[in-house]
Motif scaffolding. Structure first.
Motif, PDB file in Angstrom:
ATOM      1  N   ALA A  22       0.852  -1.183   0.000  1.00  7.58           N
ATOM      2  CA  ALA A  22       0.000   0.000   0.000  1.00  7.58           C
ATOM      3  C   ALA A  22       0.889   1.235   0.000  1.00  7.58           C
ATOM      4  N   GLY A  23       0.593   2.192  -0.842  1.00  7.22           N
ATOM      5  CA  GLY A  23       1.362   3.431  -0.900  1.00  7.22           C
ATOM      6  C   GLY A  23       2.661   3.329  -1.682  1.00  7.22           C
ATOM      7  N   ALA A  24       2.868   2.240  -2.415  1.00 11.60           N
ATOM      8  CA  ALA A  24       4.099   2.068  -3.192  1.00 11.60           C
ATOM      9  C   ALA A  24       4.283   3.231  -4.159  1.00 11.60           C
ATOM     10  N   ILE A  32      10.038   2.117   2.845  1.00 11.81           N
ATOM     11  CA  ILE A  32       9.410   0.889   2.338  1.00 11.81           C
ATOM     12  C   ILE A  32       8.522   1.192   1.135  1.00 11.81           C
ATOM     13  N   ALA A  33       7.807   2.306   1.155  1.00  6.47           N
ATOM     14  CA  ALA A  33       6.974   2.695   0.010  1.00  6.47           C
ATOM     15  C   ALA A  33       7.854   2.996  -1.197  1.00  6.47           C
ATOM     16  N   GLY A  37       7.785   0.858  -4.606  1.00  4.72           N
ATOM     17  CA  GLY A  37       7.515   1.600  -5.832  1.00  4.72           C
ATOM     18  C   GLY A  37       8.619   1.457  -6.859  1.00  4.72           C
ATOM     19  N   THR A  38       9.868   1.407  -6.397  1.00  3.37           N
ATOM     20  CA  THR A  38      10.997   1.232  -7.314  1.00  3.37           C
ATOM     21  C   THR A  38      10.934  -0.121  -8.004  1.00  3.37           C
ATOM     22  N   SER A  44       7.295  -2.670 -14.349  1.00  6.06           N
ATOM     23  CA  SER A  44       6.459  -2.001 -15.361  1.00  6.06           C
ATOM     24  C   SER A  44       7.263  -1.676 -16.611  1.00  6.06           C
ATOM     25  N   ASP A  45       8.500  -1.238 -16.412  1.00  2.93           N
ATOM     26  CA  ASP A  45       9.364  -0.864 -17.527  1.00  2.93           C
ATOM     27  C   ASP A  45       9.897  -2.066 -18.300  1.00  2.93           C
TER      28      ASP A  45
END
Length: 80
Positions: A22-24, A32-33, A37-38, A44-45
């Motif tokens: 949550a919050g990535a 941690i977010a 997210g990284t 995704s890339d």
């Protein structure tokens, strides 16, 4: 941010499902977010189709680190 997976791996993976957080967000000030997210951004890339699950809590959170608060009779959480 760009990261290309090994070509053999990319050709055999059709869709990836990742349990993120949550919050990535790779721009977050929360470590941690930012880490979550990284990783999400790298995947995704990659060009591989991805689904990101971002749960707020797991049952072990309630039976583990929240157990003392629950037993005390006072319980606070940010559930929707």
């Amino acid at each position: 941010m760009s990261h290309k997976p090994h070509s053999q791996q990319a050709s055999s993976i059709k869709h990836l499902v990742r349990v993120s957080g949550a919050g990535a967000d790779h721009n977050s000030n929360i470590a941690i977010a930012q880490a979550q997210g990284t990783v999400d951004q790298i995947l995704s890339d990659s060009g591989v189709a991805c689904t990101f699950l971002r749960p707020k809590n797991f049952m072990q959170n309630f039976s583990g680190f929240l157990a003392g608060m629950i037993k005390s009779g006072t319980f606070y959480t940010s559930q929707g």
